[in-house]
Write an enzyme that holds these catalytic residues in place. Structure first.
Site, PDB file in Angstrom:
ATOM      1  N   HIS A  78      42.547  -6.690  19.259  1.00 24.84           N
ATOM      2  CA  HIS A  78      42.737  -8.080  18.873  1.00 24.84           C
ATOM      3  C   HIS A  78      42.196  -9.026  19.941  1.00 24.84           C
ATOM      4  O   HIS A  78      42.107  -8.676  21.125  1.00 24.84           O
ATOM      5  CB  HIS A  78      44.222  -8.354  18.624  1.00 24.84           C
ATOM      6  CG  HIS A  78      44.708  -7.761  17.322  1.00 24.84           C
ATOM      7  ND1 HIS A  78      45.923  -8.053  16.770  1.00 24.84           N
ATOM      8  CD2 HIS A  78      44.088  -6.896  16.471  1.00 24.84           C
ATOM      9  CE1 HIS A  78      46.048  -7.400  15.616  1.00 24.84           C
ATOM     10  NE2 HIS A  78      44.954  -6.680  15.427  1.00 24.84           N
ATOM     11  N   GLU A  80      43.428 -11.660  21.360  1.00 25.29           N
ATOM     12  CA  GLU A  80      44.342 -12.024  22.448  1.00 25.29           C
ATOM     13  C   GLU A  80      44.374 -10.930  23.508  1.00 25.29           C
ATOM     14  O   GLU A  80      44.350 -11.211  24.717  1.00 25.29           O
ATOM     15  CB  GLU A  80      45.772 -12.230  21.910  1.00 25.29           C
ATOM     16  CG  GLU A  80      45.902 -13.282  20.823  1.00 25.29           C
ATOM     17  CD  GLU A  80      45.714 -12.722  19.414  1.00 25.29           C
ATOM     18  OE1 GLU A  80      44.823 -11.871  19.202  1.00 25.29           O
ATOM     19  OE2 GLU A  80      46.455 -13.154  18.522  1.00 25.29           O
ATOM     20  N   CYS A 103      49.850 -11.475  16.662  1.00 23.59           N
ATOM     21  CA  CYS A 103      50.712 -10.451  16.039  1.00 23.59           C
ATOM     22  C   CYS A 103      51.755  -9.992  17.061  1.00 23.59           C
ATOM     23  O   CYS A 103      51.734 -10.407  18.229  1.00 23.59           O
ATOM     24  CB  CYS A 103      49.867  -9.274  15.559  1.00 23.59           C
ATOM     25  SG  CYS A 103      49.288  -8.236  16.917  1.00 23.59           S
TER      26      CYS A 103
HETATM   27  N1  LIG Z   1      46.284 -12.786  15.982  1.00 19.16           N
HETATM   28  C1  LIG Z   1      45.337 -11.947  15.508  1.00 19.16           C
HETATM   29  C2  LIG Z   1      45.368 -11.536  14.185  1.00 19.16           C
HETATM   30  C3  LIG Z   1      44.383 -10.702  13.732  1.00 19.16           C
HETATM   31  N2  LIG Z   1      43.415 -10.272  14.568  1.00 19.16           N
HETATM   32  C4  LIG Z   1      42.329  -9.471  14.042  1.00 19.16           C
HETATM   33  C5  LIG Z   1      42.555  -8.079  13.634  1.00 19.16           C
HETATM   34  C6  LIG Z   1      41.557  -7.884  12.499  1.00 19.16           C
HETATM   35  O1  LIG Z   1      40.236  -7.676  13.020  1.00 19.16           O
HETATM   36  C7  LIG Z   1      41.612  -9.217  11.817  1.00 19.16           C
HETATM   37  C8  LIG Z   1      42.665  -9.298  10.740  1.00 19.16           C
HETATM   38  O2  LIG Z   1      42.154  -8.741   9.603  1.00 19.16           O
HETATM   39  P1  LIG Z   1      42.592  -9.180   8.129  1.00 19.16           P
HETATM   40  O3  LIG Z   1      43.830  -8.402   7.812  1.00 19.16           O
HETATM   41  O4  LIG Z   1      42.823 -10.678   8.119  1.00 19.16           O
HETATM   42  O5  LIG Z   1      41.410  -8.806   7.299  1.00 19.16           O
HETATM   43  O6  LIG Z   1      41.908 -10.134  12.863  1.00 19.16           O
HETATM   44  C9  LIG Z   1      43.388 -10.707  15.869  1.00 19.16           C
HETATM   45  O7  LIG Z   1      42.452 -10.373  16.637  1.00 19.16           O
HETATM   46  N3  LIG Z   1      44.377 -11.496  16.322  1.00 19.16           N
HETATM   47 ZN   LIG Z   2      47.371  -8.953  17.785  1.00 16.39          ZN
END
Ligand SMILES: Nc1ccn([C@H]2C[C@H](O)[C@@H](COP(=O)(O)O)O2)c(=O)n1
Ligand SMILES: [Zn+2]
Length: 161
Positions: A78, A80, A103
């Site tokens: 992710h 962050e 998350c």
């Molecule tokens: N705070 C976040 C939330 C999500 N991500 C990333 C992880 C995945 O690459 C994408 C989420 O995928 P989705 O379920 O929307 O198709 O975003 C993150 O880096 N940080």
């Molecule tokens: Zn995350």
């Protein structure tokens, strides 16, 4: 001559940097960016969502459905966490600007690294249980949470002139 008055505020600047960082993401569905600043408003870490070193963007799956191991979820780092791991100094008392609310796994890393403020733009995943857990983790640790409302509707970068 008076100074310009349409310059970026600090919040617009750092959230803009977070969005720009997210534009490096190869995820076809959700591009997330993060920018960490210290108390002197210096950028000390940036990141976006992507596969770990050694895992090819072309060979690993970007899908969301099907067998868990055939989706991106178990593999993607992710934004962050990447920003934390990329940081150039201690994150104690720092602030993270992030395009999407963190998350629960990122919330743990945010708390443990000493980040004291989370400024986010989108709550796209707000109904996920992981987001509810994330809010609990951040609140329990006394991390300030701010939903940034941008006054500017867009920031344009013109490479032509
Ligand atoms: N705070 C976040 C939330 C999500 N991500 C990333 C992880 C995945 O690459 C994408 C989420 O995928 P989705 O379920 O929307 O198709 O975003 C993150 O880096 N940080
Ligand atoms: Zn995350």
């Amino acid at each position: 001559m008076p100074k310009r008055d349409d310059y970026l505020s600090w919040d617009e600047y750092f959230m803009g940097v977070a969005f720009l960082s997210g534009m490096r993401s190869k995820d076809p569905s959700t591009q997330v960016g993060a920018c960490i600043i210290d108390k002197e408003k210096k950028i000390i870490g940036m990141g976006y969502n992507g596969f770990p070193l050694g895992s090819s963007d072309d060979e690993m799956p970007w899908g969301k459905t099907g067998d868990f191991l055939d989706t991106k979820y178990p593999y993607v780092v992710h934004a962050e966490l990447n920003a934390i791991l990329n940081s150039i100094k201690s994150l104690k008392e720092s602030t993270i600007y992030v395009t999407h609310f963190p998350c629960n796994e990122c919330a743990k890393a945010i708390v443990q690294s000493g980040i004291k403020k989370v400024i986010y733009f989108s709550d796209k995943h707000k109904n996920l249980e992981s987001t509810v857990a994330s809010r609990t983790i951040l609140k329990n640790a006394g991390v300030e949470i701010v939903n940034l409302k941008m006054e500017k509707k867009k920031i344009v970068i013109n490479f032509k002139d």
